[in-house]
Design an enzyme around this catalytic site. Sequence first.
Site, PDB file in Angstrom:
ATOM      1  N   PHE A 159       0.814  -1.225   0.000  1.00  0.00           N
ATOM      2  CA  PHE A 159       0.000   0.000   0.000  1.00  0.00           C
ATOM      3  C   PHE A 159       0.844   1.270   0.000  1.00  0.00           C
ATOM      4  CE2 PHE A 159       0.764  -0.300   4.599  1.00  0.00           C
ATOM      5  CZ  PHE A 159       0.998   1.033   4.912  1.00  0.00           C
ATOM      6  N   SER A 236       5.364  -7.109   3.189  1.00  0.00           N
ATOM      7  CA  SER A 236       5.948  -7.490   4.485  1.00  0.00           C
ATOM      8  C   SER A 236       6.746  -8.790   4.365  1.00  0.00           C
ATOM      9  CB  SER A 236       4.837  -7.651   5.516  1.00  0.00           C
ATOM     10  OG  SER A 236       3.916  -8.613   5.044  1.00  0.00           O
ATOM     11  N   CYS A 291       9.636   1.683   3.618  1.00  0.00           N
ATOM     12  CA  CYS A 291      10.571   0.603   3.951  1.00  0.00           C
ATOM     13  C   CYS A 291      11.986   1.139   4.094  1.00  0.00           C
ATOM     14  CB  CYS A 291      10.537  -0.466   2.885  1.00  0.00           C
ATOM     15  SG  CYS A 291      11.244   0.083   1.335  1.00  0.00           S
TER      16      CYS A 291
HETATM   17  P1  NAD Z   1       1.539  -6.753   2.903  1.00  0.00           P
HETATM   18  O1  NAD Z   1       2.574  -7.804   2.940  1.00  0.00           O
HETATM   19  O2  NAD Z   1       0.422  -6.815   3.879  1.00  0.00           O
HETATM   20  O3  NAD Z   1       0.827  -6.735   1.448  1.00  0.00           O
HETATM   21  C1  NAD Z   1       1.585  -6.674   0.260  1.00  0.00           C
HETATM   22  C2  NAD Z   1       0.808  -7.362  -0.855  1.00  0.00           C
HETATM   23  O4  NAD Z   1       0.621  -8.743  -0.528  1.00  0.00           O
HETATM   24  C3  NAD Z   1      -0.583  -6.776  -1.086  1.00  0.00           C
HETATM   25  O5  NAD Z   1      -0.827  -6.741  -2.465  1.00  0.00           O
HETATM   26  C4  NAD Z   1      -1.498  -7.755  -0.375  1.00  0.00           C
HETATM   27  O6  NAD Z   1      -2.777  -7.852  -0.979  1.00  0.00           O
HETATM   28  C5  NAD Z   1      -0.750  -9.070  -0.509  1.00  0.00           C
HETATM   29  N1  NAD Z   1      -0.975  -9.963   0.640  1.00  0.00           N
HETATM   30  C6  NAD Z   1      -1.143  -9.593   1.941  1.00  0.00           C
HETATM   31  N2  NAD Z   1      -1.272 -10.691   2.718  1.00  0.00           N
HETATM   32  C7  NAD Z   1      -1.160 -11.760   1.897  1.00  0.00           C
HETATM   33  C8  NAD Z   1      -1.205 -13.164   2.112  1.00  0.00           C
HETATM   34  N3  NAD Z   1      -1.382 -13.682   3.330  1.00  0.00           N
HETATM   35  N4  NAD Z   1      -1.054 -13.984   1.046  1.00  0.00           N
HETATM   36  C9  NAD Z   1      -0.865 -13.473  -0.187  1.00  0.00           C
HETATM   37  N5  NAD Z   1      -0.834 -12.153  -0.451  1.00  0.00           N
HETATM   38  C10 NAD Z   1      -0.972 -11.302   0.573  1.00  0.00           C
HETATM   39  O7  NAD Z   1       2.294  -5.346   2.975  1.00  0.00           O
HETATM   40  P2  NAD Z   1       1.660  -3.887   3.096  1.00  0.00           P
HETATM   41  O8  NAD Z   1       1.100  -3.724   4.455  1.00  0.00           O
HETATM   42  O9  NAD Z   1       0.793  -3.587   1.926  1.00  0.00           O
HETATM   43  O10 NAD Z   1       2.987  -2.988   2.938  1.00  0.00           O
HETATM   44  C11 NAD Z   1       3.829  -2.688   4.009  1.00  0.00           C
HETATM   45  C12 NAD Z   1       5.014  -3.629   4.063  1.00  0.00           C
HETATM   46  O11 NAD Z   1       5.721  -3.603   2.836  1.00  0.00           O
HETATM   47  C13 NAD Z   1       6.040  -3.219   5.119  1.00  0.00           C
HETATM   48  O12 NAD Z   1       6.478  -4.384   5.787  1.00  0.00           O
HETATM   49  C14 NAD Z   1       7.165  -2.588   4.333  1.00  0.00           C
HETATM   50  O13 NAD Z   1       8.429  -2.646   4.944  1.00  0.00           O
HETATM   51  C15 NAD Z   1       7.120  -3.411   3.087  1.00  0.00           C
HETATM   52  N6  NAD Z   1       7.745  -2.722   1.967  1.00  0.00           N
HETATM   53  C16 NAD Z   1       8.961  -3.164   1.556  1.00  0.00           C
HETATM   54  C17 NAD Z   1       9.610  -2.522   0.519  1.00  0.00           C
HETATM   55  C18 NAD Z   1      10.971  -2.990   0.072  1.00  0.00           C
HETATM   56  O14 NAD Z   1      11.372  -2.643  -1.020  1.00  0.00           O
HETATM   57  N7  NAD Z   1      11.656  -3.784   0.864  1.00  0.00           N
HETATM   58  C19 NAD Z   1       9.006  -1.426  -0.121  1.00  0.00           C
HETATM   59  C20 NAD Z   1       7.742  -1.024   0.311  1.00  0.00           C
HETATM   60  C21 NAD Z   1       7.120  -1.677   1.363  1.00  0.00           C
END
Ligand code: NAD
Length: 502
Positions: A159, A236, A291
């Site tokens: 997001f 995440s 992140c």
């Molecule tokens: P999230 O992991 O909850 O969701 C990311 C994506 O995965 C979304 O499209 C979501 O629909 C999908 N998803 C969520 N749960 C799932 C599951 N159980 N099975 C399959 N798909 C699933 O992450 P978020 O809350 O949207 O974003 C924040 C996180 O992203 C933070 O941990 C942040 O550090 C990380 N992030 C990392 C980077 C990087 O480059 N390392 C960049 C941006 C954000």
Amino acid sequence: MIVKYGVVDRPRLCPILVNGEWHKVHNVETSPVYNPSTGEVIAFTPMCTAADVNGVVEAAAAAFTAWWETPPVERARVLFRFKTLLEDNFEEVVHCNTREHGKTLSESRGDVRRGIEMVEFACGIPSLLVGDTIENIARGIDCDTIRQPLGVCVGITPFNFPAMAPLWMYPVALACGNTFVLKPSEKVPLTAMMIARLLQQAGLPRGVFNIVNGGRECVEALLAHAKVNAVSFVGSTAVARYIFETGTRHGKRVQANGSAKNFVVIMPDAEMKHATLGITESAFGCAGERCMASSTAVVVGSASKDAIPSLAHAATSIQVGPTDREPQPDMGPLITREHRDRVAQLIGAGAAEGAKVLADGRALQRNTGGFFLGATILDEVQSDMTVAHQEIFGPVLNVMRADDLESAIETINRSPYGNGASIFTRSGKAAREFKHRVKAGMVGINIGVPASMAWFPFSGWGASFFGDLHMQGREGVQFFTQQKVTTSRWFAEGEGNVWSTK
Ligand code: NAD
């Protein structure tokens, strides 16, 4: 929160993009999209099923051969037009981004600008695809390499960067000759849709780029689909690890960026004004939902005398408010009420475990209905506290103390994550030592957010990345292509026995 379609008043149900056409998906569950500044529901995301996913992937697979056969120069021309359209519609995209995410307009401009840089990088694809050749690798034998696309590539995004995160993936994937299916975060699908319309206007053939919406079921179907060749993920760590393990088990190429816990070291010789500004912008920019946010300042020796009061002063001066109107605040709301409450609970856990709350954002009240939390500083954080090892992903800066650079680096290197780490110092020697020894893939020297730009890999280490090839830069091109090595030998008409050694 999942709301059954039709049960509540529905401002707008997001469509999916299949084979160049936008379709409404009926009879599925939906998830609300909020304006985090007001708490109002502005759209619903359909939670697509495996059957919906199949239709989208089949469309991408059918479009692949014609797109692959399109010369890279022509593919680049579509991206040049896409870049111009992004520039022409910049403010509209920025406002959409702010409305569904809640970051300030200025932060949204950064989000979209970083995305455009990825398109600019991908426009150079003819040069990026140039291969290697050696003439006479053996007598009369030549050897060369070419890079070919993988087929259908999938992007699953978080997001926190509604514009940039998808653009990390598909401009390069498409430039390389792949077709693409994007599954944006169900919390912020609107910016991705708006940008996709610009890509259509740029003249991308039908089916080359598609969007499916949803959550876990949709992702599972994408990971298992036989016609998906590669998966790019940002989110995440728990989900990144699952995506990597499941995707690779199904034979896909996977790159998966995960969570982070980034440290910034303040040395006693640091230029304190620059350090304070750099660290507060890093910790509290985008309300800490980045992140690459500095989530822990490690203050070395006598630096604590000036650094800690000035960080506390800077944090309490940050104006927080709604971002969907003027005047713009310094910091906007968090993405959802649940997330805001989770961050507030973590602050409470930090205080209960012995951290000193120097600036407390929990008391902040705004009467717009949005998901606000003020900038918070927790001092005297110890490695075993919950706030020290859990990713908070909100406007909270931990402060830890270290006697010297050596012990600061040891503290950082104990973290399982390895996205970014920075140092503020005037000493070239200390900076070099830090760069050499710190376990993080992106290092900042007098820089608060050392996020690499489009031309360099976004190079997370440890539990911040799963895979071999990162997004951005040449590694991105390598991820979205497979290499073919051709060894060739030619004979003159009627030349003698091919098995002869002469
Ligand atoms: P999230 O992991 O909850 O969701 C990311 C994506 O995965 C979304 O499209 C979501 O629909 C999908 N998803 C969520 N749960 C799932 C599951 N159980 N099975 C399959 N798909 C699933 O992450 P978020 O809350 O949207 O974003 C924040 C996180 O992203 C933070 O941990 C942040 O550090 C990380 N992030 C990392 C980077 C990087 O480059 N390392 C960049 C941006 C954000």
